[in-house]
Motif scaffolding. Sequence first.
Motif, PDB file in Angstrom:
ATOM      1  N   LYS A  45      11.909   9.853 -13.176  1.00 22.18           N
ATOM      2  CA  LYS A  45      12.355  10.424 -14.449  1.00 22.18           C
ATOM      3  C   LYS A  45      11.385  10.032 -15.568  1.00 22.18           C
ATOM      4  CE  LYS A  45      17.121  11.062 -13.368  1.00 22.18           C
ATOM      5  NZ  LYS A  45      16.875  11.208 -12.005  1.00 22.18           N
ATOM      6  N   ARG A  46      11.090  10.966 -16.427  1.00 23.74           N
ATOM      7  CA  ARG A  46      10.133  10.732 -17.499  1.00 23.74           C
ATOM      8  C   ARG A  46      10.713   9.881 -18.625  1.00 23.74           C
ATOM      9  NH1 ARG A  46       7.709  13.615 -21.907  1.00 23.74           N
ATOM     10  NH2 ARG A  46       9.584  14.849 -22.098  1.00 23.74           N
ATOM     11  N   ASN A  47      12.036   9.926 -18.797  1.00 20.93           N
ATOM     12  CA  ASN A  47      12.657   9.244 -19.938  1.00 20.93           C
ATOM     13  C   ASN A  47      13.538   8.070 -19.524  1.00 20.93           C
ATOM     14  OD1 ASN A  47      14.631  10.726 -18.702  1.00 20.93           O
ATOM     15  ND2 ASN A  47      15.586  11.432 -20.583  1.00 20.93           N
ATOM     16  N   ALA A  48      13.293   7.478 -18.363  1.00 18.42           N
ATOM     17  CA  ALA A  48      14.069   6.329 -17.913  1.00 18.42           C
ATOM     18  C   ALA A  48      13.159   5.368 -17.161  1.00 18.42           C
ATOM     19  CB  ALA A  48      15.207   6.778 -17.013  1.00 18.42           C
ATOM     20  N   ILE A  49      13.514   4.102 -17.200  1.00 21.53           N
ATOM     21  CA  ILE A  49      12.761   3.096 -16.469  1.00 21.53           C
ATOM     22  C   ILE A  49      13.180   3.158 -15.004  1.00 21.53           C
ATOM     23  CG2 ILE A  49      12.385   0.621 -16.242  1.00 21.53           C
ATOM     24  CD1 ILE A  49      12.328   0.478 -19.227  1.00 21.53           C
ATOM     25  N   ALA A  50      12.209   3.093 -14.125  1.00 23.69           N
ATOM     26  CA  ALA A  50      12.448   3.281 -12.684  1.00 23.69           C
ATOM     27  C   ALA A  50      13.407   2.247 -12.117  1.00 23.69           C
ATOM     28  CB  ALA A  50      11.123   3.209 -11.943  1.00 23.69           C
ATOM     29  N   ARG A  51      14.341   2.719 -11.295  1.00 24.28           N
ATOM     30  CA  ARG A  51      15.246   1.801 -10.602  1.00 24.28           C
ATOM     31  C   ARG A  51      14.902   1.687  -9.130  1.00 24.28           C
ATOM     32  NH1 ARG A  51      20.542   4.390  -8.515  1.00 24.28           N
ATOM     33  NH2 ARG A  51      19.878   6.538  -8.305  1.00 24.28           N
ATOM     34  N   GLU A  52      14.054   2.588  -8.618  1.00 19.80           N
ATOM     35  CA  GLU A  52      13.651   2.555  -7.215  1.00 19.80           C
ATOM     36  C   GLU A  52      12.139   2.728  -7.098  1.00 19.80           C
ATOM     37  OE1 GLU A  52      17.704   4.708  -5.570  1.00 19.80           O
ATOM     38  OE2 GLU A  52      15.781   5.680  -5.242  1.00 19.80           O
ATOM     39  N   ALA A  53      11.578   2.063  -6.097  1.00 22.35           N
ATOM     40  CA  ALA A  53      10.156   2.213  -5.793  1.00 22.35           C
ATOM     41  C   ALA A  53       9.956   1.845  -4.327  1.00 22.35           C
ATOM     42  CB  ALA A  53       9.305   1.317  -6.684  1.00 22.35           C
ATOM     43  N   SER A  54       8.919   2.406  -3.737  1.00 22.73           N
ATOM     44  CA  SER A  54       8.585   2.075  -2.358  1.00 22.73           C
ATOM     45  C   SER A  54       7.074   2.065  -2.196  1.00 22.73           C
ATOM     46  CB  SER A  54       9.218   3.077  -1.386  1.00 22.73           C
ATOM     47  OG  SER A  54       8.669   4.357  -1.584  1.00 22.73           O
ATOM     48  N   ALA A  55       6.618   1.380  -1.173  1.00 19.92           N
ATOM     49  CA  ALA A  55       5.188   1.314  -0.893  1.00 19.92           C
ATOM     50  C   ALA A  55       4.979   1.312   0.610  1.00 19.92           C
ATOM     51  CB  ALA A  55       4.575   0.065  -1.505  1.00 19.92           C
ATOM     52  N   ILE A  56       3.857   1.867   1.026  1.00 22.19           N
ATOM     53  CA  ILE A  56       3.441   1.812   2.429  1.00 22.19           C
ATOM     54  C   ILE A  56       2.106   1.081   2.467  1.00 22.19           C
ATOM     55  CG2 ILE A  56       2.735   3.124   4.451  1.00 22.19           C
ATOM     56  CD1 ILE A  56       4.590   5.371   3.479  1.00 22.19           C
ATOM     57  N   ILE A  57       2.057   0.049   3.282  1.00 26.46           N
ATOM     58  CA  ILE A  57       0.842  -0.745   3.451  1.00 26.46           C
ATOM     59  C   ILE A  57       0.451  -0.678   4.921  1.00 26.46           C
ATOM     60  CG2 ILE A  57      -0.145  -3.056   3.347  1.00 26.46           C
ATOM     61  CD1 ILE A  57       1.782  -3.611   1.034  1.00 26.46           C
ATOM     62  N   LEU A  58      -0.783  -0.333   5.180  1.00 32.75           N
ATOM     63  CA  LEU A  58      -1.307  -0.252   6.541  1.00 32.75           C
ATOM     64  C   LEU A  58      -2.000  -1.575   6.848  1.00 32.75           C
ATOM     65  CD1 LEU A  58      -1.784   1.640   8.972  1.00 32.75           C
ATOM     66  CD2 LEU A  58      -3.958   2.231   7.916  1.00 32.75           C
ATOM     67  N   VAL A  59      -1.584  -2.200   7.933  1.00 33.76           N
ATOM     68  CA  VAL A  59      -2.159  -3.479   8.338  1.00 33.76           C
ATOM     69  C   VAL A  59      -2.874  -3.262   9.662  1.00 33.76           C
ATOM     70  CG1 VAL A  59      -1.684  -5.887   8.900  1.00 33.76           C
ATOM     71  CG2 VAL A  59      -0.283  -4.704   7.192  1.00 33.76           C
ATOM     72  N   GLY A  60      -4.187  -3.481   9.659  1.00 33.17           N
ATOM     73  CA  GLY A  60      -4.990  -3.261  10.856  1.00 33.17           C
ATOM     74  C   GLY A  60      -5.168  -4.521  11.667  1.00 33.17           C
ATOM     75  N   LEU A  61      -5.932  -4.393  12.743  1.00 32.73           N
ATOM     76  CA  LEU A  61      -6.214  -5.536  13.587  1.00 32.73           C
ATOM     77  C   LEU A  61      -7.021  -6.571  12.815  1.00 32.73           C
ATOM     78  CD1 LEU A  61      -7.148  -3.777  16.933  1.00 32.73           C
ATOM     79  CD2 LEU A  61      -5.077  -5.053  16.422  1.00 32.73           C
ATOM     80  N   GLY A  62      -6.590  -7.784  12.881  1.00 35.58           N
ATOM     81  CA  GLY A  62      -7.286  -8.866  12.195  1.00 35.58           C
ATOM     82  C   GLY A  62      -7.672  -9.953  13.168  1.00 35.58           C
ATOM     83  N   ALA A  63      -8.021 -11.055  12.642  1.00 34.74           N
ATOM     84  CA  ALA A  63      -8.426 -12.181  13.467  1.00 34.74           C
ATOM     85  C   ALA A  63      -7.289 -12.645  14.369  1.00 34.74           C
ATOM     86  CB  ALA A  63      -8.888 -13.322  12.561  1.00 34.74           C
ATOM     87  N   SER A  64      -6.047 -12.419  13.977  1.00 34.05           N
ATOM     88  CA  SER A  64      -4.921 -12.866  14.773  1.00 34.05           C
ATOM     89  C   SER A  64      -4.653 -11.946  15.962  1.00 34.05           C
ATOM     90  CB  SER A  64      -3.665 -12.943  13.907  1.00 34.05           C
ATOM     91  OG  SER A  64      -3.300 -11.645  13.469  1.00 34.05           O
ATOM     92  N   GLY A  65      -5.266 -10.740  15.971  1.00 29.68           N
ATOM     93  CA  GLY A  65      -5.086  -9.802  17.067  1.00 29.68           C
ATOM     94  C   GLY A  65      -3.802  -8.999  16.992  1.00 29.68           C
ATOM     95  N   GLN A  66      -3.103  -9.060  15.883  1.00 28.97           N
ATOM     96  CA  GLN A  66      -1.872  -8.291  15.747  1.00 28.97           C
ATOM     97  C   GLN A  66      -2.183  -6.827  15.510  1.00 28.97           C
ATOM     98  OE1 GLN A  66       0.496 -10.155  12.758  1.00 28.97           O
ATOM     99  NE2 GLN A  66       0.828 -11.998  13.953  1.00 28.97           N
ATOM    100  N   GLY A  67      -1.255  -5.949  15.883  1.00 29.42           N
ATOM    101  CA  GLY A  67      -1.460  -4.508  15.785  1.00 29.42           C
ATOM    102  C   GLY A  67      -1.158  -3.939  14.418  1.00 29.42           C
ATOM    103  N   MET A  68      -1.019  -2.616  14.360  1.00 31.44           N
ATOM    104  CA  MET A  68      -0.778  -1.884  13.137  1.00 31.44           C
ATOM    105  C   MET A  68       0.700  -1.965  12.760  1.00 31.44           C
ATOM    106  SD  MET A  68      -3.789  -0.726  12.564  1.00 31.44           S
ATOM    107  CE  MET A  68      -3.832   0.707  11.568  1.00 31.44           C
ATOM    108  N   ALA A  69       0.970  -2.034  11.453  1.00 32.33           N
ATOM    109  CA  ALA A  69       2.349  -2.034  10.962  1.00 32.33           C
ATOM    110  C   ALA A  69       2.363  -1.430   9.571  1.00 32.33           C
ATOM    111  CB  ALA A  69       2.897  -3.462  10.921  1.00 32.33           C
ATOM    112  N   SER A  70       3.486  -0.920   9.164  1.00 35.77           N
ATOM    113  CA  SER A  70       3.641  -0.449   7.779  1.00 35.77           C
ATOM    114  C   SER A  70       4.890  -1.057   7.197  1.00 35.77           C
ATOM    115  CB  SER A  70       3.706   1.074   7.709  1.00 35.77           C
ATOM    116  OG  SER A  70       4.864   1.550   8.336  1.00 35.77           O
ATOM    117  N   HIS A  71       4.871  -1.298   5.911  1.00 36.44           N
ATOM    118  CA  HIS A  71       5.998  -1.902   5.208  1.00 36.44           C
ATOM    119  C   HIS A  71       6.418  -0.967   4.104  1.00 36.44           C
ATOM    120  CE1 HIS A  71       5.132  -5.701   7.235  1.00 36.44           C
ATOM    121  NE2 HIS A  71       3.869  -5.403   7.020  1.00 36.44           N
ATOM    122  N   GLY A  72       7.717  -0.768   3.911  1.00 36.54           N
ATOM    123  CA  GLY A  72       8.192   0.117   2.857  1.00 36.54           C
ATOM    124  C   GLY A  72       9.357  -0.422   2.120  1.00 36.54           C
TER     125      GLY A  72
END
Length: 72
Positions: A45-72
Motif C-alpha cells: 500500500k502506498r499510504n500505509a507502513i508495511a505489515r508484511e514482508a518476505s525474502a528469498i535467499i539462495l544459499v549455494g555450496l560452500g566450504a561446509s558442503g551443504q546444498g541449496m536452500a531458500s529462506h522466506g
Amino acid sequence: MGGHSGINIHEDRGNAVQLMARAVRAMLSSLGPHAKLVEVKGGDKRNAIAREASAIILVGLGASGQGMASHG
C-alpha cells in the motif's frame, strides 16, 4: 507486529520492510559469498507502513558442503 496507517501511528508498530532488510543483511553477512538475495517483497500500500514482508535467499555450496536452500 508491524504495519499501520495514519490512525494507528501511536501504536509504535514496526515497518516490516525495514525489519526484513535488517534480517537479510545479518543473514547475508553470516553466510558470506555463498548466499545471494533473490527477491524481497513487502509494502503493498502506498499510504500505509508495511505489515508484511518476505525474502528469498539462495544459499549455494560452500566450504561446509551443504546444498541449496531458500529462506522466506
